[in-house]
Design a protein around this motif. Sequence first.
Motif, PDB file in Angstrom:
ATOM      1  N   ASP A   1       0.712  -1.383  -0.035  1.00  0.00           N
ATOM      2  CA  ASP A   1      -0.081   0.069   0.109  1.00  0.00           C
ATOM      3  C   ASP A   1       0.736   1.240   0.017  1.00  0.00           C
ATOM      4  O   ASP A   1       0.524   2.425  -0.653  1.00  0.00           O
ATOM      5  CB  ASP A   1      -0.946  -0.011   1.181  1.00  0.00           C
ATOM      6  CG  ASP A   1      -1.818   1.222   1.180  1.00  0.00           C
ATOM      7  OD1 ASP A   1      -2.569   1.356   0.251  1.00  0.00           O
ATOM      8  OD2 ASP A   1      -1.782   2.019   2.246  1.00  0.00           O
TER       9      ASP A   1
ATOM     10  N   SER B   1      -3.421   6.639  -1.293  1.00  0.00           N
ATOM     11  CA  SER B   1      -4.354   5.334  -1.272  1.00  0.00           C
ATOM     12  C   SER B   1      -5.217   5.612   0.251  1.00  0.00           C
ATOM     13  O   SER B   1      -4.811   6.355   1.029  1.00  0.00           O
ATOM     14  CB  SER B   1      -3.725   4.160  -0.857  1.00  0.00           C
ATOM     15  OG  SER B   1      -3.134   4.104   0.149  1.00  0.00           O
TER      16      SER B   1
ATOM     17  N   ARG C   1      -6.876  -3.424   0.364  1.00  0.00           N
ATOM     18  CA  ARG C   1      -6.209  -2.152   0.236  1.00  0.00           C
ATOM     19  C   ARG C   1      -6.598  -1.896  -1.414  1.00  0.00           C
ATOM     20  O   ARG C   1      -7.176  -2.804  -2.279  1.00  0.00           O
ATOM     21  CB  ARG C   1      -4.856  -2.327   0.325  1.00  0.00           C
ATOM     22  CG  ARG C   1      -4.269  -3.271  -0.694  1.00  0.00           C
ATOM     23  CD  ARG C   1      -2.568  -3.739  -0.582  1.00  0.00           C
ATOM     24  NE  ARG C   1      -2.376  -4.788  -1.501  1.00  0.00           N
ATOM     25  CZ  ARG C   1      -1.774  -4.340  -2.700  1.00  0.00           C
ATOM     26  NH1 ARG C   1      -1.707  -3.106  -3.160  1.00  0.00           N
ATOM     27  NH2 ARG C   1      -1.360  -5.434  -3.491  1.00  0.00           N
TER      28      ARG C   1
END
Lengths: 268, 336
Positions: free
Chosen positions: B261, B267, B320
């Motif tokens: 991630d 993100s 994720r």
Amino acid sequence: MRVSRGTRLSLRVVALGYLFVLLAVPIGVILWRTFEPGLSEFIASISTPAARSALNLSLLIVAITVPVNVVFGVATALALVRGRFRGRGLLQAVVDLPFAVSPIVVGVSLIMLWGAGGWFGALDRAGFQVIFGIPGMVLATIFVTLPFVVREVEPVLHEIGQEQEQAASTLGANGWQTFWRITLPAIRWGLTYGVVLTVARALGEFGAVIMVSSGFPGVSQTLTLLVHSRYIDDHNTYGAYAAATLLMGIALVVLLLMTLLDRKRSDR
Amino acid sequence: MITVTSARKDYGSFTALDDVSLDIPSGSLTALLGPSGSGKSTLLRAIAGLEELDSGTVTIEGRDVTDEPPQRRGIGFVFQHYAAFKHMTVRDNVAFGLTIRKRPKAETAKKVDELLEIVGLDGFQHRYPAQLSGGQRQRMALARALAVDPQVLLLDEPFGALDAKVRTDLRQWLRRLHDEVHVTTVLVTHDQEEALDVADRIAVLNKGRIEQVGDPVTLYERPANDFVMGFLGSVAHLGGQLVRPHDIALERDRATALALDAKVPDSPGVIDAVVERVVPLGFEVRVDLRADSGERFAAQITRRDAAELQLREGETIHARAVGRSSVVDHDPALAI
């Protein structure tokens, strides 16, 4: 719903019996009385000068009333269904007025309006006789037959909606072309029925017409008035039967003609 | 090219079009996509002249047609409910525009036969619309609209009244037809799949305004805002962001998830979630999840990934976001 055989049969008998007593018997009696003395007697009775003049007058009134009602009836129906204007609700109510008002009242109001002492009496005094003349009888007939075409065409217009007309306009048709090629064919059944009802009522109208007719045999008597005067004034019972049969015959011919014409047109 | 400039249309207190401006390039197949009441049909009907604008202008191929009636706009229009002329045969329906233009009989007959062959209604010349299926009626309506060689073809939810199978067949067929005929086509639809399937350009409308215009890929991958993203495909709420379900990856190991991630900018982070349900959808598997925050979302992963993960209902997994199809409304270059 399931209905037992017995109920179904008795319902059928009641319905047919009702129709028989109220419709078939009176018509049958008239037909029987008319043709009882033979065909030549019938023909003689309906070809007297008074009868011929009455037939002509009735047909003349129909010939004027029908086109007027078709043009204004279709226009009114279009306005009622498609139009968005103030007073549409009022127009809706006014169209039904002839159904609600007694024909005698129509006759009286026409006399008050067009008679020598009426609002438009000047016309009468100037020599154009409306009341006790043919124009008055035509006016009275138009008044009482006004709702038929409107009320028959209106629901059909509602049902077909506007999409077909819009499609025609996107394909290059102007207002008139759309009306003749799309709207009119779509409403033709409603219009036909409205015309048949108009003809029947125009032939049969008594109350409104007798008020504005001078009632001279051979001059200003319609077939319906002739039936009445022969029966009541002349005590000519047979003559009344014969004239009544002729009246029914014309109505029947009109109905057949309209159905045939329509079938032919839709076959094309 | 069709150009709509500052179009406005109110119905009483309801605003159907709120200052809409749109360019539709010649030869394109553009879809006007939006929920009901978004103004997409009103916009199409305004282009056709079936609806009068309160203000604004419409030009078609450089000609200002704002005050022209429909019959002088050089358009073909197809209605959702076909608007077939019920009292005319298929042949007369298709010939209508040519008959109105008083073209020679032979020319009309030839053109009608050609068109009926193109739309696959050869041999149906003498049928009446009532004797055709819905799909056939709509193809007849298309032939009728094309008969007058319109500069633009306007279709108002043309497949909306048909059942699912006929609908997909017919839209493939429309796409092929457009590739052959190349007439500028505008299609109104509320079905995002249909828009993505047939159109080469999509304008997304919402509440009388245009949210975004672009090709299907751009709209899908770089939606200008949450509405466009939500309307063009399914979305999942992940850590306060909207993400496509197939852009969610699931990891068993939290450390691996965090490491991967870290490489994705902006993100929403790694979300721990409980597997509620695993639904096989053929090629893909949908995993219904519940985050610690109580928020539910779904991830769509391939069959192989699902097999490797060996997901069981009730266990905790780490989710994720991977792709780049998140909303780009913070990017002024793409916002409209």
